[in-house]
Design an enzyme around this catalytic site. Sequence first.
Site, short mmCIF file in Angstrom:
data_model
loop_
_atom_site.label_atom_id
_atom_site.label_comp_id
_atom_site.label_asym_id
_atom_site.label_seq_id
_atom_site.Cartn_x
_atom_site.Cartn_y
_atom_site.Cartn_z
N ARG A 59 68.25 56.92 -22.82
CA ARG A 59 69.32 57.46 -21.99
C ARG A 59 69.60 58.94 -22.16
O ARG A 59 70.23 59.56 -21.31
CB ARG A 59 70.61 56.68 -22.27
CG ARG A 59 70.54 55.23 -21.81
CD ARG A 59 71.72 54.44 -22.34
NE ARG A 59 71.65 54.30 -23.79
CZ ARG A 59 72.59 53.70 -24.53
NH1 ARG A 59 73.68 53.24 -23.93
NH2 ARG A 59 72.46 53.58 -25.83
N ARG A 68 64.45 54.92 -14.47
CA ARG A 68 65.12 53.64 -14.62
C ARG A 68 66.17 53.37 -13.54
O ARG A 68 66.75 52.28 -13.50
CB ARG A 68 65.84 53.59 -15.98
CG ARG A 68 65.03 53.10 -17.17
CD ARG A 68 64.81 51.60 -17.20
NE ARG A 68 65.94 50.82 -16.75
CZ ARG A 68 67.02 50.53 -17.49
NH1 ARG A 68 67.10 50.97 -18.73
NH2 ARG A 68 67.98 49.80 -17.00
N ASP A 104 62.39 46.23 -25.74
CA ASP A 104 63.67 45.84 -26.32
C ASP A 104 63.41 44.66 -27.24
O ASP A 104 62.48 43.86 -27.00
CB ASP A 104 64.68 45.44 -25.23
CG ASP A 104 66.07 45.22 -25.81
OD1 ASP A 104 66.85 46.20 -25.87
OD2 ASP A 104 66.37 44.09 -26.23
N TYR A 179 72.05 37.67 -32.26
CA TYR A 179 72.21 37.72 -30.81
C TYR A 179 72.17 36.31 -30.20
O TYR A 179 72.97 35.98 -29.32
CB TYR A 179 71.11 38.57 -30.18
CG TYR A 179 71.36 40.05 -30.25
CD1 TYR A 179 72.52 40.62 -29.71
CD2 TYR A 179 70.44 40.91 -30.85
CE1 TYR A 179 72.76 41.98 -29.78
CE2 TYR A 179 70.67 42.27 -30.92
CZ TYR A 179 71.83 42.80 -30.39
OH TYR A 179 72.08 44.15 -30.46
#
Length: 372
Positions: A59, A68, A104, A179
């Site tokens: 980012r 993106r 990721d 997660y």
Amino acid sequence: MILGPGARCGPTHGRVADTGAPRAWHDRVVTLHDSPFLRACRRLPVPHTPVWFMRQAGRSLPEYRRVRADVPMLDACARPDMIVEITMQPVRRYDVDAAIYFSDIVVPLKAIGIDLDIKTGVGPVVAEPIRDAEGVKRLRPLEPGDVPFVSEAVGELVGELGERPLIGFAGGPFTLASYLIEGGPSKNHEHTKALMYGDPQLWADLMQRLAAITVEFLRVQARAGAGAVQLFDSWVGALSADDYRESVLPYTSWIFERLAELDVPRIHFGVGTGELLSLLSEAGADVVGVDWRVPLDKAAQRVQPGTALQGNLDPATLFAPWDAVARRTSDVLSAGSAAEGHVFNLGHGVLPDTDPDVLARLTEYVHTETAR
């Protein structure tokens, strides 16, 4: 080729074997092996301290945001063209000594059918958290055919990078477990710890499955040409040393043992792991990543002999005036000289609002200051 202590010279990243491969391939292998990044990982002399940045692709780069735009994260992670472009962006801009594969940590979980998504501003979110035996059974083994885009993208990247290594990566078992159990990011990991403390057998089954998935995901990357691999167990710093030793170390050690056959440097990183550095090293990594909380000379005393270090400038430092950035970078380099090998990095990932020009200047500064 004569290698120093701790060097692991394997069939694809070191000695030139009589494989029948073209001479140009052999030349590239030898040259890649001698890259500053891989030499530092193997604790060999380097022409300068190598540099790369966790989250160097992402980012903080305007070109990343353009690529993106309107493409969901998990879609981008499954498209070889986007993987290659995004992985290469920081290499072109910063001239870092290694690229890291754009992906990721939940990609392998998605690939085996877990219903999850990455929500902007939140992170990975799991539709049905896994908290019982039936849920754990949903975690089937990962097969190379589940992630064909990985081999394709890595192959293209290796061709583009030339003498510069590509780092493969995967999420560590505790972080993946958190997660899955919490259903998303968590501050306290309460459901995760409750399962770990309350049902050790189910925890063991979960961790074994996640460790096997992680090993296969890293194997796919290394066999396609990645020159090193990094295990991001980002949230493992939430555990005490005793809990880590009992409930995580056996699985992480198993991962690194299985990766040894690949003969590529293995890096281990977690956040807030100052009290765990010895255990992270004991797990079997060649390089231990250190966050900004522990000076590298202190970290060098905590890890096992024969371990290189990676880190560890505080990412927030990059928002300060350049004089402060340079001063604190020099401090990191000075402390890093106590390690058997040192790869300069941040103590965590590049923050989203970081000025890319500062990272480019930082790379040049480290190269210049440490030129030998």
